[in-house]
Design an enzyme around this catalytic site. Structure first.
Site, PDB file in Angstrom:
ATOM      1  N   LYS A   1       0.877  -1.138   0.039  1.00 14.56           N
ATOM      2  CA  LYS A   1      -0.013  -0.060   0.032  1.00 14.56           C
ATOM      3  C   LYS A   1       0.887   1.265  -0.172  1.00 14.56           C
ATOM      4  CE  LYS A   1      -3.342  -2.229   3.065  1.00 14.56           C
ATOM      5  NZ  LYS A   1      -3.951  -2.035   4.489  1.00 14.56           N
TER       6      LYS A   1
ATOM      7  N   LYS B   1      16.931   3.427   3.495  1.00 17.06           N
ATOM      8  CA  LYS B   1      17.751   3.503   4.739  1.00 17.06           C
ATOM      9  C   LYS B   1      18.987   2.740   4.433  1.00 17.06           C
ATOM     10  CE  LYS B   1      13.601   2.630   7.559  1.00 17.06           C
ATOM     11  NZ  LYS B   1      13.029   1.645   8.592  1.00 17.06           N
TER      12      LYS B   1
ATOM     13  N   ASP C   1      14.545  -0.677   2.542  1.00 17.60           N
ATOM     14  CA  ASP C   1      14.861  -0.725   4.039  1.00 17.60           C
ATOM     15  C   ASP C   1      16.018  -1.785   3.722  1.00 17.60           C
ATOM     16  OD1 ASP C   1      15.380  -0.968   6.580  1.00 17.60           O
ATOM     17  OD2 ASP C   1      13.825  -2.208   6.980  1.00 17.60           O
TER      18      ASP C   1
ATOM     19  N   GLU D   1       8.357   2.735  -5.661  1.00 13.23           N
ATOM     20  CA  GLU D   1       8.256   2.184  -4.201  1.00 13.23           C
ATOM     21  C   GLU D   1       8.224   3.529  -3.047  1.00 13.23           C
ATOM     22  OE1 GLU D   1       7.832   0.060  -2.002  1.00 13.23           O
ATOM     23  OE2 GLU D   1       8.857  -1.848  -2.267  1.00 13.23           O
ATOM     24  N   ASP D   2       7.718   3.085  -1.941  1.00 12.19           N
ATOM     25  CA  ASP D   2       7.737   3.974  -0.929  1.00 12.19           C
ATOM     26  C   ASP D   2       9.084   4.044  -0.280  1.00 12.19           C
ATOM     27  OD1 ASP D   2       7.627   1.497   0.136  1.00 12.19           O
ATOM     28  OD2 ASP D   2       5.693   2.025   1.393  1.00 12.19           O
ATOM     29  N   ILE D   3       9.739   2.919   0.411  1.00  6.07           N
ATOM     30  CA  ILE D   3      10.829   2.879   0.957  1.00  6.07           C
ATOM     31  C   ILE D   3      11.647   1.691   0.801  1.00  6.07           C
ATOM     32  CG2 ILE D   3       9.753   1.583   2.877  1.00  6.07           C
ATOM     33  CD1 ILE D   3      11.287   3.413   4.876  1.00  6.07           C
TER      34      ILE D   3
ATOM     35  N   ASP E   1       3.445   3.481   6.920  1.00  8.94           N
ATOM     36  CA  ASP E   1       2.564   2.823   8.171  1.00  8.94           C
ATOM     37  C   ASP E   1       3.484   2.440   9.258  1.00  8.94           C
ATOM     38  OD1 ASP E   1       2.944   0.490   6.937  1.00  8.94           O
ATOM     39  OD2 ASP E   1       1.556  -0.116   8.444  1.00  8.94           O
TER      40      ASP E   1
HETATM   41  P1  IMP Z   1      12.686  -4.100   2.716  1.00 12.33           P
HETATM   42  O1  IMP Z   1      13.487  -4.635   4.014  1.00 12.33           O
HETATM   43  O2  IMP Z   1      13.482  -3.267   1.750  1.00 12.33           O
HETATM   44  O3  IMP Z   1      12.470  -5.341   2.083  1.00 12.33           O
HETATM   45  O4  IMP Z   1      11.481  -3.316   3.008  1.00 12.33           O
HETATM   46  C1  IMP Z   1      10.073  -4.193   3.367  1.00 12.33           C
HETATM   47  C2  IMP Z   1       9.104  -3.209   3.655  1.00 12.33           C
HETATM   48  O5  IMP Z   1       9.046  -2.833   5.075  1.00 12.33           O
HETATM   49  C3  IMP Z   1       9.028  -1.929   2.973  1.00 12.33           C
HETATM   50  O6  IMP Z   1       8.396  -1.834   1.662  1.00 12.33           O
HETATM   51  C4  IMP Z   1       7.833  -0.985   3.855  1.00 12.33           C
HETATM   52  O7  IMP Z   1       6.783  -1.546   3.710  1.00 12.33           O
HETATM   53  C5  IMP Z   1       8.614  -1.637   5.216  1.00 12.33           C
HETATM   54  N1  IMP Z   1       9.190  -0.716   6.050  1.00 12.33           N
HETATM   55  C6  IMP Z   1      10.601  -0.808   6.219  1.00 12.33           C
HETATM   56  N2  IMP Z   1      11.080   0.150   6.938  1.00 12.33           N
HETATM   57  C7  IMP Z   1       9.897   1.134   7.065  1.00 12.33           C
HETATM   58  C8  IMP Z   1       9.768   2.291   7.804  1.00 12.33           C
HETATM   59  O8  IMP Z   1      10.523   3.004   8.259  1.00 12.33           O
HETATM   60  N3  IMP Z   1       8.160   2.629   7.736  1.00 12.33           N
HETATM   61  C9  IMP Z   1       7.330   1.904   7.107  1.00 12.33           C
HETATM   62  N4  IMP Z   1       7.476   0.945   6.520  1.00 12.33           N
HETATM   63  C10 IMP Z   1       8.843   0.416   6.404  1.00 12.33           C
HETATM   64 MG    MG Z   2       6.826  -0.903   0.256  1.00 13.88          MG
END
Ligand code: IMP
Ligand code: MG
Length: 180
Positions: free
Chosen positions: A44, A132, A104, A100-102, A160
């Site tokens: 979302k 990040k 991590d 993509e939003d973020i 969120d």
């Molecule tokens: P990944 O670790 O790059 O696979 O990120 C996984 C998902 O974790 C992201 O798409 C977000 O939905 C969620 N996520 C990671 N860090 C944050 C944050 O600081 N706030 C909100 N969602 C986060």
């Molecule tokens: Mg996401």
């Protein structure tokens, strides 16, 4: 925690708006002679970013969505990614831009890139609003990045914490107990 709390501002509405204009200008330049672009928003979290970014673009574009879920507390810790809803349109021969939003750990993006690459798009790139960098575990390329942020939990502008704060107009920081 409820939406009546006000997370500390990390990236203001104005900063987001200005950066999106810059990203859209660059994307519009890069895709100017490539024909129609398919924007794939990751639900979302990317719904607000996609809405604003897509309105600033000057190239022909289609909008599609995909929904993914990460297992584990905080949504990101276990690293396993699950496809909840696929795109509607074929990506074969299309220029695809993942929105993509973020980013991590990078696991979600790597999973998604692999999934979509298998569909023979003409090209595939990624636009992410925030990253990040200190948390990144897997190598992923982000051609269009909004902001690098420290290792904090951010909410708002689509993001969120336990479904709270998604509709905040800015990106703020929360420090949920026991999240990390
Ligand atoms: P990944 O670790 O790059 O696979 O990120 C996984 C998902 O974790 C992201 O798409 C977000 O939905 C969620 N996520 C990671 N860090 C944050 C944050 O600081 N706030 C909100 N969602 C986060
Ligand atoms: Mg996401």
């Amino acid at each position: 925690m409820s939406d009546s709390d006000h997370p500390r501002v990390l990236i203001s509405e104005e900063q987001i708006r200005d950066r999106i204009k810059e990203l859209a200008r660059q994307i519009s330049l890069d895709y100017a002679d490539k024909g129609e672009l398919t924007l794939v928003g990751v639900l979302k979290g990317a719904f607000m970013f996609l809405a604003d970014l897509s309105r600033e673009l000057t190239v022909p574009r289609l909008i599609d969505f995909i929904a993914l879920s990460s297992y584990g507390r905080g949504g990101a810790e276990s690293g396993a990614v699950r496809l909840l809803m696929d795109v509607r349109e074929s990506l074969e021969g299309r220029h695809v831009l993942i929105v993509e939003d973020i980013v991590d750990t990078g696991r979600t993006l790597r999973y998604l890139t692999g999934l979509l690459e298998a569909r023979a798009p003409a090209s595939i790139r990624t636009c992410a609003l925030v990253r990040k960098q200190a948390r990144q575990e897997v190598e992923v390329s982000i051609e269009y990045l909004g902001f690098d942020i420290p290792d904090v939990w951010v909410v708002g502008y689509g993001l969120d914490y336990a479904e709270q704060h998604r509709t905040l107009p800015y990106i703020g920081v929360v420090e949920p107990d026991g999240l990390r």
